[in-house]
Design a protein around this motif. Structure first.
Motif, short mmCIF file in Angstrom:
data_model
loop_
_atom_site.label_atom_id
_atom_site.label_comp_id
_atom_site.label_asym_id
_atom_site.label_seq_id
_atom_site.Cartn_x
_atom_site.Cartn_y
_atom_site.Cartn_z
N THR A 1 62.91 73.84 18.90
CA THR A 1 63.77 74.33 17.83
C THR A 1 62.95 75.17 16.85
OG1 THR A 1 63.37 72.42 16.45
CG2 THR A 1 65.22 72.27 17.97
N ASP A 2 63.54 75.50 15.71
CA ASP A 2 62.77 76.28 14.73
C ASP A 2 61.60 75.47 14.18
OD1 ASP A 2 64.80 74.66 13.69
OD2 ASP A 2 64.64 75.62 11.73
N ASP A 3 61.71 74.14 14.26
CA ASP A 3 60.59 73.27 13.91
C ASP A 3 59.89 72.92 15.22
OD1 ASP A 3 58.92 71.18 13.37
OD2 ASP A 3 60.37 70.01 12.21
N GLU A 4 58.63 73.33 15.36
CA GLU A 4 57.96 73.16 16.65
C GLU A 4 57.74 71.69 17.03
OE1 GLU A 4 53.34 73.53 15.17
OE2 GLU A 4 54.31 75.29 16.08
N LYS A 5 57.89 70.78 16.05
CA LYS A 5 57.73 69.36 16.36
C LYS A 5 59.00 68.75 16.93
CE LYS A 5 54.12 68.25 13.06
NZ LYS A 5 53.93 67.95 11.64
N VAL A 6 60.06 69.55 16.92
CA VAL A 6 61.36 69.04 17.37
C VAL A 6 61.88 69.87 18.54
CG1 VAL A 6 63.75 68.57 16.68
CG2 VAL A 6 61.88 68.21 15.05
N SER A 7 62.32 69.18 19.58
CA SER A 7 62.96 69.87 20.71
C SER A 7 64.44 69.52 20.73
CB SER A 7 62.35 69.43 22.04
OG SER A 7 61.01 69.82 22.11
N GLN B 1 78.68 54.79 24.92
CA GLN B 1 77.44 54.11 25.33
C GLN B 1 76.28 55.11 25.43
OE1 GLN B 1 76.02 50.98 26.23
NE2 GLN B 1 77.62 50.36 24.81
N ILE B 2 76.54 56.30 25.96
CA ILE B 2 75.48 57.32 26.06
C ILE B 2 74.92 57.60 24.66
CG2 ILE B 2 75.00 59.78 26.48
CD1 ILE B 2 76.92 59.70 28.84
N GLU B 3 75.82 57.84 23.72
CA GLU B 3 75.38 58.16 22.36
C GLU B 3 74.57 57.01 21.77
OE1 GLU B 3 78.98 59.00 20.28
OE2 GLU B 3 78.96 61.13 20.79
N LYS B 4 75.09 55.79 21.92
CA LYS B 4 74.41 54.64 21.32
C LYS B 4 73.06 54.38 21.98
CE LYS B 4 78.35 52.04 19.52
NZ LYS B 4 79.27 50.92 19.80
N GLN B 5 73.03 54.46 23.30
CA GLN B 5 71.77 54.19 23.99
C GLN B 5 70.74 55.29 23.69
OE1 GLN B 5 71.04 51.40 25.34
NE2 GLN B 5 73.04 50.46 25.65
N LEU B 6 71.20 56.53 23.60
CA LEU B 6 70.27 57.62 23.23
C LEU B 6 69.70 57.37 21.85
CD1 LEU B 6 72.07 60.87 24.49
CD2 LEU B 6 69.82 60.06 25.21
N ASN B 7 70.56 56.96 20.93
CA ASN B 7 70.10 56.71 19.57
C ASN B 7 69.06 55.61 19.50
OD1 ASN B 7 71.10 58.43 17.51
ND2 ASN B 7 73.16 57.73 17.99
N LYS B 8 69.08 54.69 20.47
CA LYS B 8 68.10 53.60 20.47
C LYS B 8 66.70 54.07 20.87
CE LYS B 8 69.22 49.56 22.24
NZ LYS B 8 69.92 48.54 23.05
N LEU B 9 66.62 55.19 21.58
CA LEU B 9 65.28 55.70 21.94
C LEU B 9 64.57 56.12 20.66
CD1 LEU B 9 66.01 57.84 25.14
CD2 LEU B 9 65.08 55.53 25.01
N ILE B 10 63.36 55.63 20.48
CA ILE B 10 62.65 55.86 19.23
C ILE B 10 62.43 57.35 18.98
CG2 ILE B 10 60.53 55.32 17.93
CD1 ILE B 10 62.20 52.81 18.45
N ASP B 11 62.18 58.12 20.04
CA ASP B 11 61.88 59.54 19.86
C ASP B 11 63.12 60.41 19.65
OD1 ASP B 11 59.13 59.35 19.99
OD2 ASP B 11 59.09 59.45 22.17
N VAL B 12 64.29 59.82 19.74
CA VAL B 12 65.51 60.59 19.54
C VAL B 12 65.84 60.62 18.05
CG1 VAL B 12 68.00 60.62 19.92
CG2 VAL B 12 66.45 60.27 21.84
N LEU C 1 68.50 66.02 19.42
CA LEU C 1 67.23 66.45 18.84
C LEU C 1 66.20 65.34 19.06
CD1 LEU C 1 68.39 68.00 15.45
CD2 LEU C 1 67.67 69.20 17.52
N VAL C 2 65.05 65.72 19.60
CA VAL C 2 64.01 64.73 19.90
C VAL C 2 62.67 65.18 19.36
CG1 VAL C 2 65.20 63.98 22.00
CG2 VAL C 2 63.46 65.77 22.15
N GLU C 3 61.78 64.21 19.18
CA GLU C 3 60.41 64.54 18.82
C GLU C 3 59.80 65.28 20.01
OE1 GLU C 3 59.04 64.07 15.97
OE2 GLU C 3 60.30 62.57 15.00
N ASN C 4 59.06 66.34 19.74
CA ASN C 4 58.48 67.14 20.81
C ASN C 4 57.19 66.50 21.33
OD1 ASN C 4 57.82 69.16 22.54
ND2 ASN C 4 57.52 70.75 20.99
N HIS C 5 57.33 65.34 22.01
CA HIS C 5 56.18 64.61 22.55
C HIS C 5 56.22 64.66 24.07
CE1 HIS C 5 56.22 61.63 18.92
NE2 HIS C 5 55.59 62.75 18.62
#
Lengths: 543, 165
Positions: B38-44, B59-70, B8-12
């Motif tokens: 998603t059902d919330d238009e601010k979230v993709s 590593q994929i999970e951890k590195q993805l989690n480090k992205l601020i928009d994730v 789930l990411v911010e829809n930016h």
């Protein structure tokens, strides 16, 4: 007010009193507001050095420092500095100008997709498209850069946005739902860590750079003392443990001390405090299987990345150390004091340095030179080592009492030392700040002497001159059958004349006696000073 | 081993580039990637199927989690998810061949979405395995074009990957 004005207001609200930069057309509205503000601007001579200077500044203050460049080439020149800061977890906010919003993507003059190009090397970035987002974006940028695992955050501001009018109010708080840096360590893992310590006969602490960014060095010292644990350090962690402590055994890794690497090899429990144990540091322990690793880091991605952790603790190093110390105190109250006298004795026997051979006439041995520098340096000093042989000689022989050792540890960026020293001196005017570089790296940054002169920044420059790119030459000697290519620095200028041309004092050092005299003269001077140190051409770092 | 990761990411603007870039520069292989709001238009939600060892997945999970928009990263267990992909397939089809092609479609719950004198376009959604089987059965007629969406997936039962839980 305009966005440009709001930008300076944001910086003021974040307590920024100095920034490092290089102007250009696309960032002029912001510079015009700098003109009207009290924020001091240090003009560097190449954008990359604005980044390195901000890095030096941030490492000393522990807070995000700011650098600025214009669009296109100006911004692109910053990338190496951004990547350098990212690798070493340095908090930084980078402001770049961008072409007009409606021109983005049309390849206009001095346009570069800087948020795209810098993406792999930033903690986060913003292209400020909506003027009304200015305050929120700045607030978030400083928050992200200065919390969690520190790192660089880029804000790219188009020219027309800088000129837009907005209502400005700086937010007091910030809440980012997708960014909640962890703080305290997991209580269960803390207990496990203490149990590991209780059962260990040969525990060892590895001190990393995170102890500085997380401000935990003092707590680590106290913890080591209470638990009677020896300490080794990564290059980034140098200075976290004072080198005159009986518990300290020096830097580990590829270029580390014998006793330190022996300790890593023989310990039965290793406590990694804010160390990601990069490949150069890990060399000593790659073969190891039968020891317990307690890894404390604020970045969960570092745990288990380079070395398997038996006890992972994610958290702020200060808070985790407080938790550990509390548990340790309870154990001591119950079982009495810890002692690892036998283990420490074993390590003590491995101390001792290889004797330094005096250099031939006309030269000074680089190790004895750094030792002499170390003897004369005031306690409150900042030593910035560049990259290459000079870095290894300095890291291995400088002892730190109440000072800091800075270097580009992760990225190994040549040309880091002088601009970072300039930044460090701006952050701590009381400290004696010395940049140590080689004749290769010096020639990547000597233009920055002008920055020091123009702004009256009293930094000392030591050039370890051997007329070679010595580190690469060592590789060619060892691994490429001594076929030396592109490592000779023939054609270099007389560095004392370079100093003279910039109007700063200098001295040639070519013997042990002139080393002592030169260092004394340099430290006495209240102005920038350059020591041109002739070291033997074929002196090595690996023995 | 294949992993299905729901992100789930911010829809930016630029978020997809960040996620895709992270996979590229850290040497993680993407099999497929699908994005939608998603059902919330601010979230993709980005659904990624990636190949790699357990170490790589961690590593994929951890590195993805480090992205601020994730906002959230969840690897879905193969046993407890419903994975689906949509295929649009255009094949050669004469009037004579229509009945047999229709019977294959019926078997796979495919739907004719366009038809011309000598071709037919079929849409079908199912698991990757069934889509592959469907594709193989249609291959003898002559494939003119295939468009596939990449896998999306949802957890079985009441479990859900949302911003809140």
């Amino acid at each position: 007010m305009t966005v440009a004005r709001a930008m300076t207001e944001c910086l003021k609200a974040e307590g920024i009193s100095v920034l490092f930069g290089y102007p250009g057309a696309a960032i002029c509205p912001f510079y015009d507001e700098l003109y009207k503000s009290d924020i001091k601007h240090i003009l560097v001579r190449h954008e990359v050095n604005a980044g390195h200077a901000a890095s030096g500044y941030a490492r000393i203050t522990g807070k995000p420092a700011v650098c600025v460049a214009t669009s296109g080439p100006g911004a692109l020149n910053l990338i190496t500095a951004i990547a350098t800061a990212y690798m070493d977890s340095v908090p930084m906010v980078i402001i770049t100008g961008q072409v007009n919003s409606e021109q983005i993507g049309r390849d206009v003059f001095q346009e570069a997709d800087i948020t795209g190009s810098a993406e792999p090397f930033v903690k986060h970035s913003y292209l400020l498209k909506r003027p009304e987002d200015t305050a929120e974006v700045f607030k978030r940028a400083f928050y992200i850069a200065g919390t969690g695992r520190r790192g660089p955050v880029l804000i790219d501001v188009p020219f027309d946005v800088q000129q837009s009018e907005i209502d400005f109010e700086y937010p007091e708080t910030v809440d980012i739902r997708s960014y909640r840096p962890s703080t305290k360590g997991n209580g269960f893992q803390i207990k496990r860590a203490i149990n590991v310590l209780k059962e260990s006969k040969r525990p060892l602490i590895c001190a990393g750079g995170g102890l500085f960014t997380g401000n935990g060095a003092a707590l680590m010292r106290e913890f080591a003392k209470k638990a009677d644990i020896p300490v080794v350090s990564t290059m980034m962690g140098l200075g976290a443990m004072p080198s005159d402590s009986g518990l300290y055994f020096g830097m580990m890794g590829m270029h580390g001390k014998k006793a330190a690497n022996y300790a890593v090899n023989q310990c039965d429990a290793l406590f990694l405090f804010g160390a990601r144990v990069g490949d150069r540091a890990i060399a000593a322990m790659e073969q190891r299987k039968n020891f317990t690793v307690v890894h404390i880091d604020i970045d969960p991605a570092e745990i288990g990345k380079n070395i398997e952790a038996n006890v992972p603790i994610v958290g702020d190093i200060t808070l985790v150390l407080e938790q550990l110390t509390e548990q340790l105190d309870a154990v001591i109250a119950e079982q009495g004091a810890f002692s690892h006298a036998d283990w420490l004795h074993t390590l003590d026997e491995r101390r001792g340095e290889l004797p330094t051979e005096p250099a031939e006439k006309g030269f000074v041995n680089p190790k004895s030179f750094i030792c002499e520098l170390d003897r004369q340096l005031p306690a409150h000093s900042v030593v910035v080592a560049d990259v290459g042989q000079n870095q290894i000689w300095t890291a291995a022989n400088i002892s730190l009492k109440d000072g800091r050792f800075l270097t580009s540890g992760g990225m190994g960026t040549m040309g880091y030392s002088l601009p970072a020293a300039i930044g460090a001196k701006c952050a701590d005017s009381e400290a004696c700040v010395v940049a140590v570089c080689g004749d290769g790296s010096f020639q990547m940054q000597m233009n920055e002497i002008a920055t020091a002169v123009q702004h009256g920044i009293n930094v000392k420059i030591i050039v370890m001159r051997n007329r070679w790119l010595g580190m690469v030459r060592e590789v060619q000697e060892r691994a490429y059958g001594n076929r030396l290519i592109a490592v000779s620095l023939d054609g270099s200028p007389d560095f004392t004349k370079i100093a003279e041309a910039y109007g700063i004092e200098s001295m040639l050092v070519d013997s042990e006696e002139s080393a002592a005299e030169g260092i004394q003269k340099m430290l006495k001077s209240d102005k920038p000073f350059l020591l041109d140190v002739a070291v033997p051409e074929f002196e090595k770092t690996i023995l | 081993m294949k992993h299905t990761i729901s992100v789930l990411v911010e829809n930016h603007a630029g978020v997809l580039a960040r996620v895709a870039g992270l996979f590229a520069r850290r040497g993680f292989n993407i099999d497929s990637l699908a994005v939608g709001v998603t059902d919330d238009e601010k979230v993709s939600r980005i659904t990624i199927v990636a190949d790699g060892s357990d170490y790589t997945l961690e590593q994929i999970e951890k590195q993805l989690n480090k992205l601020i928009d994730v906002i959230k990263v969840k690897t879905l267990s193969p046993d407890s998810m419903v994975p689906r992909e949509l295929i649009l397939i255009k094949i050669n089809c004469t009037a004579k061949q229509r009945p047999e092609i229709l019977s294959i479609c019926e078997l796979f719950h495919g739907k004719i979405s366009d038809i011309s004198a000598n071709s037919v376009t079929i849409e079908m959604s199912d698991s990757v395995q069934n889509i592959n089987n469907f594709e193989e059965l249609l291959r003898p007629y002559g494939i003119k074009e295939i468009v596939r969406t990449g896998t999306i997936a949802i957890q079985k039962g009441e479990a859900a990957v949302t911003v809140k839980n």
